[in-house]
Design an enzyme around this catalytic site. Structure first.
Site, mmCIF file in Angstrom:
data_model
loop_
_atom_site.group_PDB
_atom_site.id
_atom_site.type_symbol
_atom_site.label_atom_id
_atom_site.label_comp_id
_atom_site.label_asym_id
_atom_site.label_seq_id
_atom_site.Cartn_x
_atom_site.Cartn_y
_atom_site.Cartn_z
ATOM 1 N N ASP A 258 0.863 -1.188 0.000
ATOM 2 C CA ASP A 258 0.000 0.000 0.000
ATOM 3 C C ASP A 258 0.897 1.235 0.000
ATOM 4 O OD1 ASP A 258 -3.247 0.323 0.944
ATOM 5 O OD2 ASP A 258 -1.985 2.120 1.029
ATOM 6 N N GLU B 15 -15.379 -9.169 -5.369
ATOM 7 C CA GLU B 15 -15.460 -9.524 -3.944
ATOM 8 C C GLU B 15 -16.831 -9.120 -3.404
ATOM 9 O OE1 GLU B 15 -13.278 -11.100 -1.744
ATOM 10 O OE2 GLU B 15 -15.139 -10.931 -0.607
ATOM 11 N N PHE B 16 -17.420 -9.988 -2.587
ATOM 12 C CA PHE B 16 -18.760 -9.725 -2.065
ATOM 13 C C PHE B 16 -18.791 -9.574 -0.547
ATOM 14 C CE2 PHE B 16 -18.986 -12.211 -5.955
ATOM 15 C CZ PHE B 16 -19.793 -11.409 -6.749
ATOM 16 N N LYS C 189 -21.067 -8.216 -9.905
ATOM 17 C CA LYS C 189 -20.801 -7.409 -8.714
ATOM 18 C C LYS C 189 -21.711 -6.179 -8.646
ATOM 19 C CE LYS C 189 -19.104 -5.664 -5.150
ATOM 20 N NZ LYS C 189 -19.232 -6.245 -3.836
ATOM 21 N N ASN D 27 -24.866 -5.487 -5.879
ATOM 22 C CA ASN D 27 -24.989 -4.324 -4.996
ATOM 23 C C ASN D 27 -26.221 -3.491 -5.353
ATOM 24 O OD1 ASN D 27 -22.871 -5.006 -3.415
ATOM 25 N ND2 ASN D 27 -21.546 -3.292 -3.958
ATOM 26 N N GLY E 215 -25.610 3.407 3.487
ATOM 27 C CA GLY E 215 -24.464 4.289 3.294
ATOM 28 C C GLY E 215 -23.250 3.426 3.091
ATOM 29 N N CYS F 256 -19.577 1.640 -0.435
ATOM 30 C CA CYS F 256 -19.870 0.780 -1.588
ATOM 31 C C CYS F 256 -21.243 0.986 -2.222
ATOM 32 C CB CYS F 256 -19.643 -0.667 -1.204
ATOM 33 S SG CYS F 256 -17.883 -0.945 -0.886
ATOM 34 N N LYS G 6 -22.619 1.426 9.597
ATOM 35 C CA LYS G 6 -23.349 0.258 10.090
ATOM 36 C C LYS G 6 -22.600 -0.272 11.298
ATOM 37 C CE LYS G 6 -21.435 -3.602 7.599
ATOM 38 N NZ LYS G 6 -21.740 -4.697 6.708
#
Ligand SMILES: NC(=O)C1=CN([C@@H]2O[C@H](COP(=O)(O)OP(=O)(O)OC[C@H]3O[C@@H](n4cnc5c(N)ncnc54)[C@H](O)[C@@H]3O)[C@@H](O)[C@H]2O)C=CC1
Ligand SMILES: O=C(O)[C@H]1O[C@H](OP(=O)(O)OP(=O)(O)OC[C@H]2O[C@@H](n3ccc(=O)[nH]c3=O)[C@H](O)[C@@H]2O)[C@H](O)[C@@H](O)[C@@H]1O
Length: 437
Positions: A31, A148-149, A208, A212, A261, A264, A327
């Site tokens: 990173d 990715e989920f 994906k 969503n 919110g 994603c 959340k």
């Protein structure tokens, strides 16, 4: 055992890197953010994610997981996962692809023939084939898209025990090679009978964004019903329970309240609309504009409701907001409904106090103008109204009897429809919620 690199160690990449190491692979996570890398190298999660620190600790004790800011270190790996961000572009609906494009180019510089570059970031359909074309000029580098989920707060279990694995691969022998390599990476997960779907790039990318969009639609559907419940005197939680009993509908993601919110769902439905427009298919997902609008109306309606409970004006009223994260079980405050409402209440003259078990630091850096108090009881002292905005277990379990003497005025707004109205009213509180009597 595969030697893997993970580029981008945020909410997705840090968990992916640790999870891949726990599956027995040799992993290097990279990173640009030195602080993030320092923390990860010390087995500290740079964000709140249950189970992540244990995974980091175990893998680093075995020496199979390393982190670095030096991209050249990925040259030891043969499978490279792209996990960088795809945020909403400022002032536009579409996704900002600069991080993906830059990370992909850097990986290409260090990859060698036969390496596989696997996109995990959520991207506009067409990205994988565009990047594969760029890779075409590099000798024998393969590209796959493996969306990715995972859900934040459940990221470790979702990564290690996913509902399904989706591989977007090119046609022919290259596709077979990419599939074999991914099967090797996920061998332990596949051994547990996890379904894997091998498809083309475009379908994998669309799986994906469609997933969503469907989740966002389900939430906005029930929130639209909440608006109707409010207009007609019905109760949206009972309505959700009743329709959710139909297996074809299902009760999950039918929790009405402040809406969705996070980093994603909001940006993904907007990027989907933007991409559909570019493809000349804007009509196909025009309904998402309404999904977005219903969602944003919940925040506005909650501000109105707090004002109503405060007697028509927010000026000088002390409002305690329970929760800042988008959340529970997360410290992520990206597009948090809780903070968006808190900021509006403050703009309209309320003296807003925000508390959260994990997200105060992140919240303060986004909204420094709000007051933050770590202790729940201290935060509640003297409140003219209390808004439960993020349903952390500790807020769901608050006792209306005990709190009554702490607040100034016993008025609770249940932004997530998780409290028992009868219990709070019996204890002498004014109870209000969106779409609930
Ligand atoms: N957060 C989540 O729960 C999930 C996220 N996704 C998708 O995964 C992607 C990443 O999301 P998050 O992890 O939430 O974002 P994030 O913002 O937490 O992490 C992205 C990381 O990439 C790093 N980065 C950017 N450019 C880089 C480069 N050139 N080289 C190395 N590192 C670089 C950033 O410093 C940052 O740490 C997005 O496309 C998102 O939609 C998909 C599923 C779940
Ligand atoms: O692409 C992503 O990054 C991820 O986005 C979501 O995961 P996440 O954002 O972690 O959180 P969710 O659990 O989906 O919740 C999203 C928002 O919807 C809200 N929500 C959820 C469920 C519900 O019934 N009602 C509701 O308002 C939550 O409070 C939260 O603000 C998806 O659930 C993941 O499958 C996906 O991988």
């Amino acid at each position: 055992m595969t030697t893997i690199s993970v580029i981008g160690c945020g909410y997705l990449g840090a968990v992916h890197a640790a999870a891949m190491a726990s599956l027995g692979h040799e992993v290097i996570g990279v990173d640009l953010d030195q602080r993030r890398i320092d923390m990860l190298s010390a087995s500290k999660a740079p964000f709140f994610e249950p189970g992540l620190e244990d995974l980091l600790h175990d893998a680093q004790a075995l020496g199979s997981l390393k982190f670095s800011t030096d991209l050249s270190e990925i040259s030891a790996a043969s499978v490279h996962f792209l996990c960088v961000g795809t945020p909403q572009r400022k002032g536009e609906l579409g996704a900002d692809m600069t991080f993906v494009d830059a990370a992909f180019s850097s990986v290409l510089q260090h990859a060698t023939a036969g390496d596989l570059i696997v996109g995990k970031s959520t991207v506009p359909v067409g990205t994988a084939s565009r990047l594969a074309e760029l890779a075409g000029s590099a000798d024998g580098v393969l590209v796959a898209w493996n969306p990715e989920f995972l859900r934040e707060g459940h990221a470790v279990e979702d990564t290690l025990s996913p509902d399904r694995l989706v591989y977007g691969v090119p046609d022919g022998a290259a596709g077979e090679q990419a599939t074999t390599r991914l099967d090797e990476v996920y061998a332990d997960i596949l051994r547990r009978d996890t379904t894997r779907l091998v498809t083309d790039y475009a379908t994998a990318e669309l799986v994906k964004t469609a997933a969503n969009s469907f989740l966002a639609t389900k939430i906005s559907f029930i929130n639209a019903m909440a608006e109707l419940c409010e207009a007609s005197g019905a109760d949206v939680t009972q309505l959700a329970d009743a329709i959710g009993m139909d297996d074809r509908i299902g009760r999950k993601f039918l929790n009405a309240g402040l809406g969705f919110g996070g980093g994603c769902l909001p940006k993904d439905i907007r990027a989907f609309m933007a991409r559909a427009g570019e493809l000349g298919a804007d009509q196909a997902v025009a309904f998402l504009r309404e999904i977005d609008a219903i969602n944003m109306r919940r925040r506005i309606r909650m501000v109105d409701l707090v004002r109503e409970v405060c007697g028509g004006s927010l000026i000088g009223k002390r409002v305690t907001v329970l929760g800042a994260a988008f959340k529970p079980n997360s410290d992520d405050v990206r597009d948090s409904p809780a903070l968006s409402v808190a900021a509006q209440l403050s703009l309209q003259g309320a003296d807003v106090v925000v508390t959260d078990p994990e997200a105060i630091d992140n919240a303060r850096s986004r909204f420094p103008e709000l007051n933050y108090v770590a202790d729940t009881i201290d935060a509640l002292r003297g409140a003219d109204a209390v808004l439960l905005a993020t349903e952390w277990t500790e807020y769901r379990e608050l006792s209306p009897d005990q709190l009554k003497s702490v607040v100034g005025v016993p008025a609770i707004l249940d932004g997530r429809n998780v409290l028992d109205p009868g219990l709070w009213r019996a204890a002498g509180w004014t109870y209000r919620a969106l779409g609930r009597r």
